[in-house]
Design a protein around this motif. Structure first.
Motif, PDB file in Angstrom:
ATOM      1  N   ARG A  72       0.843  -1.177   0.000  1.00 19.52           N
ATOM      2  CA  ARG A  72       0.000   0.000   0.000  1.00 19.52           C
ATOM      3  C   ARG A  72       0.884   1.235   0.000  1.00 19.52           C
ATOM      4  O   ARG A  72       2.047   1.180   0.326  1.00 19.52           O
ATOM      5  N   VAL A  73       0.321   2.339  -0.385  1.00 15.52           N
ATOM      6  CA  VAL A  73       1.003   3.626  -0.316  1.00 15.52           C
ATOM      7  C   VAL A  73       0.311   4.448   0.759  1.00 15.52           C
ATOM      8  O   VAL A  73      -0.899   4.664   0.694  1.00 15.52           O
ATOM      9  N   VAL A  74       1.082   4.863   1.776  1.00 11.19           N
ATOM     10  CA  VAL A  74       0.491   5.652   2.848  1.00 11.19           C
ATOM     11  C   VAL A  74       0.610   7.110   2.468  1.00 11.19           C
ATOM     12  O   VAL A  74       1.702   7.652   2.423  1.00 11.19           O
ATOM     13  N   LEU A  75      -0.518   7.762   2.150  1.00 14.05           N
ATOM     14  CA  LEU A  75      -0.520   9.138   1.686  1.00 14.05           C
ATOM     15  C   LEU A  75      -1.271  10.053   2.642  1.00 14.05           C
ATOM     16  O   LEU A  75      -1.607  11.175   2.288  1.00 14.05           O
ATOM     17  N   ALA A  76      -1.547   9.574   3.850  1.00 13.87           N
ATOM     18  CA  ALA A  76      -2.307  10.391   4.799  1.00 13.87           C
ATOM     19  C   ALA A  76      -1.507  11.604   5.194  1.00 13.87           C
ATOM     20  O   ALA A  76      -0.344  11.518   5.547  1.00 13.87           O
TER      21      ALA A  76
ATOM     22  N   PHE B 279       1.107  -1.087  15.068  1.00 13.48           N
ATOM     23  CA  PHE B 279       1.830  -2.260  15.558  1.00 13.48           C
ATOM     24  C   PHE B 279       0.908  -3.475  15.607  1.00 13.48           C
ATOM     25  O   PHE B 279       0.461  -3.932  16.651  1.00 13.48           O
ATOM     26  N   THR B 280       0.621  -3.978  14.406  1.00  9.75           N
ATOM     27  CA  THR B 280      -0.073  -5.238  14.184  1.00  9.75           C
ATOM     28  C   THR B 280       0.754  -6.007  13.164  1.00  9.75           C
ATOM     29  O   THR B 280       1.646  -5.453  12.517  1.00  9.75           O
ATOM     30  N   ASP B 281       0.442  -7.283  12.986  1.00  8.12           N
ATOM     31  CA  ASP B 281       1.168  -8.063  11.983  1.00  8.12           C
ATOM     32  C   ASP B 281       1.038  -7.427  10.609  1.00  8.12           C
ATOM     33  O   ASP B 281       2.025  -7.296   9.873  1.00  8.12           O
ATOM     34  N   ALA B 282      -0.167  -7.031  10.235  1.00  7.08           N
ATOM     35  CA  ALA B 282      -0.386  -6.424   8.918  1.00  7.08           C
ATOM     36  C   ALA B 282       0.233  -5.033   8.839  1.00  7.08           C
ATOM     37  O   ALA B 282       0.808  -4.657   7.813  1.00  7.08           O
ATOM     38  N   GLY B 283       0.130  -4.257   9.915  1.00  8.89           N
ATOM     39  CA  GLY B 283       0.639  -2.895   9.892  1.00  8.89           C
ATOM     40  C   GLY B 283       2.141  -2.807   9.762  1.00  8.89           C
ATOM     41  O   GLY B 283       2.671  -1.842   9.192  1.00  8.89           O
ATOM     42  N   LEU B 284       2.851  -3.795  10.278  1.00  8.83           N
ATOM     43  CA  LEU B 284       4.317  -3.788  10.227  1.00  8.83           C
ATOM     44  C   LEU B 284       4.877  -4.540   9.027  1.00  8.83           C
ATOM     45  O   LEU B 284       6.084  -4.464   8.771  1.00  8.83           O
ATOM     46  N   ALA B 285       4.026  -5.235   8.292  1.00  7.19           N
ATOM     47  CA  ALA B 285       4.512  -6.198   7.299  1.00  7.19           C
ATOM     48  C   ALA B 285       5.348  -5.572   6.192  1.00  7.19           C
ATOM     49  O   ALA B 285       6.201  -6.251   5.614  1.00  7.19           O
ATOM     50  N   ASP B 286       5.125  -4.309   5.869  1.00  8.03           N
ATOM     51  CA  ASP B 286       5.831  -3.696   4.750  1.00  8.03           C
ATOM     52  C   ASP B 286       7.203  -3.142   5.119  1.00  8.03           C
ATOM     53  O   ASP B 286       7.929  -2.666   4.239  1.00  8.03           O
ATOM     54  N   TYR B 287       7.578  -3.182   6.384  1.00  8.96           N
ATOM     55  CA  TYR B 287       8.773  -2.490   6.844  1.00  8.96           C
ATOM     56  C   TYR B 287       9.934  -3.441   7.080  1.00  8.96           C
ATOM     57  O   TYR B 287       9.782  -4.489   7.708  1.00  8.96           O
TER      58      TYR B 287
ATOM     59  N   ARG C 285       6.778 -10.526  17.293  1.00  7.33           N
ATOM     60  CA  ARG C 285       6.686 -11.406  16.121  1.00  7.33           C
ATOM     61  C   ARG C 285       7.404 -10.793  14.920  1.00  7.33           C
ATOM     62  O   ARG C 285       8.025 -11.514  14.117  1.00  7.33           O
ATOM     63  N   TYR C 286       7.317  -9.492  14.798  1.00 10.02           N
ATOM     64  CA  TYR C 286       7.985  -8.786  13.696  1.00 10.02           C
ATOM     65  C   TYR C 286       9.507  -8.983  13.761  1.00 10.02           C
ATOM     66  O   TYR C 286      10.145  -9.316  12.754  1.00 10.02           O
ATOM     67  N   ILE C 287      10.083  -8.819  14.922  1.00  6.52           N
ATOM     68  CA  ILE C 287      11.524  -9.016  15.072  1.00  6.52           C
ATOM     69  C   ILE C 287      11.874 -10.490  14.867  1.00  6.52           C
ATOM     70  O   ILE C 287      12.870 -10.823  14.196  1.00  6.52           O
ATOM     71  N   ALA C 288      11.070 -11.389  15.386  1.00  3.88           N
ATOM     72  CA  ALA C 288      11.327 -12.824  15.223  1.00  3.88           C
ATOM     73  C   ALA C 288      11.317 -13.244  13.766  1.00  3.88           C
ATOM     74  O   ALA C 288      11.973 -14.229  13.388  1.00  3.88           O
ATOM     75  N   ALA C 289      10.610 -12.503  12.921  1.00  4.96           N
ATOM     76  CA  ALA C 289      10.557 -12.798  11.493  1.00  4.96           C
ATOM     77  C   ALA C 289      11.792 -12.307  10.745  1.00  4.96           C
ATOM     78  O   ALA C 289      11.875 -12.453   9.522  1.00  4.96           O
ATOM     79  N   GLY C 290      12.754 -11.711  11.467  1.00  2.00           N
ATOM     80  CA  GLY C 290      14.019 -11.331  10.850  1.00  2.00           C
ATOM     81  C   GLY C 290      14.174  -9.863  10.541  1.00  2.00           C
ATOM     82  O   GLY C 290      15.083  -9.484   9.797  1.00  2.00           O
TER      83      GLY C 290
END
Length: 266
Positions: free
Chosen positions: A9-13, A86-94, A117-122
């Motif tokens: 997604r593109v965050v344009l807010a 800070f949810t799985d979906a919210g952090l997924a692009d970073y 979980r985000y850090i554990a994913a590498g």
């Protein structure tokens, strides 16, 4: 070079940080051509600067400086003070998240779990200055960070000794780096943690108010599946127009976003 995952997604807010309106994409990337720039980006960084304690007046300078680093070095920067990202979906692009001058209890239990979980994913973490004055009751975060804040003397000049000349965050620094900042003392010495690699330390004889003797001031580690980098510098507004400090910060961001880089000498 870091291979970036293409954002979904593109965050344009046009949100103002701190109003709870979600991330905003910094710099000239917003507007025409944003989709193409997202595809070309090396990686995407989330800058989080929420405060629940002391609030640094340097936060706008710091956020703007990281945005410029992204513009100049081919990565995208989203900035927010809204913890709901800070949810799985919210952090997924970073590729990495920076706690930039955060203070206090900034995430709830579910948000903390998502970040773990985000850090554990590498993925990567960058802590700047008062990231060490954040989340004292979250032991996992304390381990990620490496050491919590204890105290500080008045802002003053001090000598920083480079200990690692090969890491991207210190390769551009002199062996003795004299600069002005607010110099933190820590509750524990991160050097005592086996996986932490100290990058630079303070010479306590060069200023007043150091309490540690051996006084690490910047370090990194692999932690819980991901990467973590921390610098205690960055209290002052002037830090974010200081070329050497910006090179130091950029190297930490690069490390956190992608691990070892080709120019790191092993």
């Amino acid at each position: 070079m870091v291979t970036a995952r293409l954002p979904r997604r593109v965050v344009l807010a046009a949100a103002i940080a701190g109003l709870g309106l979600g991330p905003r994409l910094l710099g000239s990337r917003v507007g025409a051509g944003a989709d193409e720039q997202l595809v070309a980006a090396r990686y995407r960084l989330l800058v989080f600067s929420r405060t629940a304690g002391f609030r640094h007046d340097s936060i706008p300078d710091a956020v703007a400086a990281v945005g410029r680093l992204g513009d100049q070095n081919g990565f995208l920067v989203d900035a927010t003070e809204d913890p709901s990202v800070f949810t799985d979906a919210g952090l997924a692009d970073y590729s990495a998240v920076s706690f930039l001058l955060t203070t206090g209890d900034v995430l709830d239990d579910s948000q903390q779990a998502a970040f773990e979980r985000y850090i554990a994913a590498g993925h990567g973490f960058v802590g700047v200055h008062s990231a060490a004055d954040t989340e004292y009751d979250w032991p996992w975060y304390g381990g990620l960070l490496g050491a919590y804040f204890a105290s500080h003397p008045d802002i003053q000049r001090a000598a920083v000794h480079r200990e690692d000349a090969n890491h991207p965050s210190t390769v551009s620094l002199p062996d003795v780096w004299v600069r002005t900042d607010e110099w933190y003392n820590f509750q524990t010495n991160p050097r005592d943690t086996p996986d932490i690699h100290v990058l630079a330390s303070l010479d306590e004889s060069s200023y007043s108010g150091g309490t540690m003797g051996d006084h690490p001031i910047a370090w990194y580690q692999e932690y819980a599946g991901g990467r973590a980098w921390y610098t205690a510098g960055g209290h002052t507004r002037e830090s974010y127009s200081e070329p050497l400090f910006l090179q130091h910060l950029l190297g930490g961001l690069e490390y956190a976003a992608g691990g070892p880089h080709p120019f790191m000498v092993r």
